[in-house]
Motif scaffolding. Structure first.
Motif, PDB file in Angstrom:
ATOM      1  N   ALA A 173       0.831  -1.209   0.000  1.00 41.11           N
ATOM      2  CA  ALA A 173       0.000   0.000   0.000  1.00 41.11           C
ATOM      3  C   ALA A 173       0.864   1.257   0.000  1.00 41.11           C
ATOM      4  N   TYR A 174       1.938   1.257   0.798  1.00 35.79           N
ATOM      5  CA  TYR A 174       2.831   2.412   0.826  1.00 35.79           C
ATOM      6  C   TYR A 174       3.560   2.576  -0.519  1.00 35.79           C
ATOM      7  N   ASP A 175       3.913   1.448  -1.142  1.00 38.20           N
ATOM      8  CA  ASP A 175       4.531   1.521  -2.474  1.00 38.20           C
ATOM      9  C   ASP A 175       3.555   2.119  -3.487  1.00 38.20           C
ATOM     10  N   ASN A 176       2.275   1.758  -3.366  1.00 36.98           N
ATOM     11  CA  ASN A 176       1.259   2.341  -4.243  1.00 36.98           C
ATOM     12  C   ASN A 176       1.151   3.852  -4.032  1.00 36.98           C
ATOM     13  N   ALA A 177       1.236   4.264  -2.778  1.00 31.36           N
ATOM     14  CA  ALA A 177       1.193   5.697  -2.467  1.00 31.36           C
ATOM     15  C   ALA A 177       2.372   6.419  -3.117  1.00 31.36           C
ATOM     16  N   ILE A 178       3.531   5.795  -3.092  1.00 34.01           N
ATOM     17  CA  ILE A 178       4.724   6.387  -3.718  1.00 34.01           C
ATOM     18  C   ILE A 178       4.545   6.487  -5.224  1.00 34.01           C
ATOM     19  N   ASP A 179       4.035   5.418  -5.828  1.00 34.07           N
ATOM     20  CA  ASP A 179       3.826   5.421  -7.287  1.00 34.07           C
ATOM     21  C   ASP A 179       2.807   6.482  -7.705  1.00 34.07           C
ATOM     22  N   LEU A 180       1.761   6.633  -6.910  1.00 33.48           N
ATOM     23  CA  LEU A 180       0.738   7.632  -7.233  1.00 33.48           C
ATOM     24  C   LEU A 180       1.257   9.057  -7.090  1.00 33.48           C
ATOM     25  N   SER A 181       2.328   9.215  -6.315  1.00 29.36           N
ATOM     26  CA  SER A 181       2.910  10.547  -6.120  1.00 29.36           C
ATOM     27  C   SER A 181       3.832  10.957  -7.264  1.00 29.36           C
ATOM     28  N   LYS A 182       4.072  10.034  -8.166  1.00 31.16           N
ATOM     29  CA  LYS A 182       4.942  10.318  -9.308  1.00 31.16           C
ATOM     30  C   LYS A 182       4.084  10.514 -10.550  1.00 31.16           C
ATOM     31  N   GLU A 183       4.404  11.537 -11.315  1.00 34.04           N
ATOM     32  CA  GLU A 183       3.656  11.856 -12.524  1.00 34.04           C
ATOM     33  C   GLU A 183       4.426  11.397 -13.751  1.00 34.04           C
ATOM     34  N   SER A 184       3.712  10.799 -14.678  1.00 36.46           N
ATOM     35  CA  SER A 184       4.342  10.402 -15.929  1.00 36.46           C
ATOM     36  C   SER A 184       4.410  11.607 -16.870  1.00 36.46           C
ATOM     37  N   PHE A 185       5.214  11.470 -17.906  1.00 33.30           N
ATOM     38  CA  PHE A 185       5.351  12.544 -18.894  1.00 33.30           C
ATOM     39  C   PHE A 185       4.003  12.887 -19.514  1.00 33.30           C
ATOM     40  N   TRP A 186       3.207  11.866 -19.828  1.00 33.94           N
ATOM     41  CA  TRP A 186       1.931  12.099 -20.515  1.00 33.94           C
ATOM     42  C   TRP A 186       0.911  12.789 -19.620  1.00 33.94           C
ATOM     43  N   GLU A 187       1.056  12.629 -18.305  1.00 38.25           N
ATOM     44  CA  GLU A 187       0.139  13.310 -17.394  1.00 38.25           C
ATOM     45  C   GLU A 187       0.371  14.820 -17.379  1.00 38.25           C
ATOM     46  N   LEU A 188       1.556  15.244 -17.783  1.00 38.22           N
ATOM     47  CA  LEU A 188       1.895  16.661 -17.769  1.00 38.22           C
ATOM     48  C   LEU A 188       1.619  17.350 -19.106  1.00 38.22           C
ATOM     49  N   ILE A 189       1.112  16.575 -20.084  1.00 32.96           N
ATOM     50  CA  ILE A 189       0.766  17.134 -21.385  1.00 32.96           C
ATOM     51  C   ILE A 189      -0.749  17.165 -21.504  1.00 32.96           C
ATOM     52  N   SER A 190      -1.289  18.280 -21.950  1.00 31.55           N
ATOM     53  CA  SER A 190      -2.742  18.395 -22.071  1.00 31.55           C
ATOM     54  C   SER A 190      -3.233  17.620 -23.280  1.00 31.55           C
ATOM     55  N   TRP A 191      -4.524  17.285 -23.276  1.00 27.98           N
ATOM     56  CA  TRP A 191      -5.106  16.529 -24.378  1.00 27.98           C
ATOM     57  C   TRP A 191      -5.063  17.337 -25.674  1.00 27.98           C
ATOM     58  N   ARG A 192      -5.106  18.666 -25.581  1.00 25.62           N
ATOM     59  CA  ARG A 192      -5.046  19.498 -26.789  1.00 25.62           C
ATOM     60  C   ARG A 192      -3.708  19.318 -27.503  1.00 25.62           C
ATOM     61  N   GLU A 193      -2.643  19.248 -26.727  1.00 28.02           N
ATOM     62  CA  GLU A 193      -1.319  19.075 -27.325  1.00 28.02           C
ATOM     63  C   GLU A 193      -1.201  17.704 -27.990  1.00 28.02           C
ATOM     64  N   ILE A 194      -1.776  16.699 -27.364  1.00 23.20           N
ATOM     65  CA  ILE A 194      -1.758  15.359 -27.953  1.00 23.20           C
ATOM     66  C   ILE A 194      -2.550  15.344 -29.254  1.00 23.20           C
ATOM     67  N   VAL A 195      -3.717  16.003 -29.271  1.00 21.29           N
ATOM     68  CA  VAL A 195      -4.544  16.062 -30.475  1.00 21.29           C
ATOM     69  C   VAL A 195      -3.795  16.755 -31.606  1.00 21.29           C
ATOM     70  N   LEU A 196      -3.099  17.851 -31.294  1.00 22.61           N
ATOM     71  CA  LEU A 196      -2.329  18.563 -32.314  1.00 22.61           C
ATOM     72  C   LEU A 196      -1.253  17.668 -32.929  1.00 22.61           C
ATOM     73  N   CYS A 197      -0.571  16.914 -32.094  1.00 21.75           N
ATOM     74  CA  CYS A 197       0.460  16.000 -32.598  1.00 21.75           C
ATOM     75  C   CYS A 197      -0.156  14.912 -33.474  1.00 21.75           C
ATOM     76  N   LEU A 198      -1.290  14.382 -33.053  1.00 21.98           N
ATOM     77  CA  LEU A 198      -1.952  13.339 -33.839  1.00 21.98           C
ATOM     78  C   LEU A 198      -2.421  13.878 -35.190  1.00 21.98           C
ATOM     79  N   LEU A 199      -2.932  15.115 -35.190  1.00 25.23           N
ATOM     80  CA  LEU A 199      -3.354  15.727 -36.448  1.00 25.23           C
ATOM     81  C   LEU A 199      -2.160  15.925 -37.383  1.00 25.23           C
ATOM     82  N   ALA A 200      -1.038  16.332 -36.817  1.00 28.35           N
ATOM     83  CA  ALA A 200       0.163  16.512 -37.633  1.00 28.35           C
ATOM     84  C   ALA A 200       0.618  15.187 -38.234  1.00 28.35           C
TER      85      ALA A 200
END
Length: 306
Positions: A173-200
């Motif tokens: 459970a504590y390991d899960n808490a640690i993992d949840l405290s870390k953000e992935s690269f994709w979590e820091l990118i908005s969906w609009r930016e992803i859509v723009l890349c996909l359109l390109a």
């Protein structure tokens, strides 16, 4: 050879007409199946629309109001947490939270965030009342959300396990808490930016397809150059986002340090002193600074006989 020269040349228009005729024939052959599929899609879409507007929407509003009433009872301004869980108001609030969790917390189609939150609120009261097994059930059923509440919920679940001497589960459970405290690269990118890349990238695919089916060498070169430019711009944009967001950091440091300390106490109870020492050293090196964990490290070393 003469026969071949005398054969009429088929024009593009004739080929298109033949293709359309073939499509019409296929449509006539399968029109009943097509009508059934279209009707099924419309029925499903209408059903979802009706549920969202007449089922899920009112349900969401009602559960929100119930949570607000319970919060007013349980989270009164100026009231100490220890006092709050012993009052009759907190008992009434617990009942509301449990009702909301039961009624709205298990929607399989559209997740109700209020029903999910009610599970956490109920677990907090039950834990404070030392009803660890009951709190554990709610927390195990809770879907961790958010970079603050998510790690907190898993740390609380770990505490429930510790109070029931379930140390291995507590560490997970504590390991899960640690993992949840870390953000992935994709979590820091908005969906609009992803859509723009996909359109390109979609534009790139269209250019390549057109280029392969174009007999004009000059146009093919232009399309190749355009495709390369679009690809490089897309790759450059993603690289820029990666560099920019790496500067922000991917960790909620306070949540991680808190969960690591919890984990260290469990390792101490299991007499795994070497692992405990490593965790304190990690906390000191990454989060709290030199000397901040020296007392804990010396104590663990003494227990390990070092």
């Amino acid at each position: 050879m003469a026969k071949k020269k005398n054969q009429p040349t088929r024009t593009k228009l004739e080929e298109i007409n033949d293709s359309l005729s073939g499509i019409e024939q296929k449509f006539e052959q399968h029109k009943n199946l097509i009508y059934i599929i279209v009707a099924a899609i419309l029925v499903v879409a209408l059903g979802i629309w009706a549920y969202v507007n007449f089922g899920y929407g009112p349900e969401l509003e009602e559960s929100k109001n119930e949570i607000a009433k319970a919060d007013d009872l349980f989270l009164k301004p100026g009231q100490q947490a220890q006092q709050a869980v012993t009052t009759q108001d907190s008992t009434n609030a617990l009942q509301v939270y449990e009702n909301v969790a039961k009624k709205y917390g298990n929607n399989l189609i559209f997740k109700n965030g209020n029903g999910n939150l009610a599970k956490l609120r109920a677990a907090q009261i039950l834990y404070a009342r030392e009803k660890y097994a009951d709190a554990q059930k709610y927390l195990e059923d809770y879907s961790p959300k958010g970079k603050i509440i998510g790690p907190f919920s898993q740390a609380l679940l770990g505490d429930c396990y510790v109070n029931q001497n379930q140390y291995d589960k507590a560490i997970k459970a504590y390991d899960n808490a640690i993992d949840l405290s870390k953000e992935s690269f994709w979590e820091l990118i908005s969906w609009r930016e992803i859509v723009l890349c996909l359109l390109a990238l979609a534009a790139l695919a269209c250019f390549i397809y057109y280029m392969r089916n174009n007999d004009d060498a000059k146009q093919r070169r232009m399309m190749l150059i355009s495709s390369a430019i679009i690809f490089l711009l897309s790759a450059g944009f993603l690289t820029y986002l990666l560099v920019k967001n790496c500067d922000k950091g991917f960790e909620q440091k306070e949540s991680i340090a808190y969960a690591l300390q919890k984990k260290a106490t469990v390792l101490d109870a299991q007499k795994k002193y070497d692992e405990e020492i490593k965790i304190y050293e990690e906390i000191e090196a990454k989060y709290y600074g030199p000397g901040s964990m020296s007392m804990q490290i010396e104590r663990a070393k003494a227990k390990a006989g070092k």
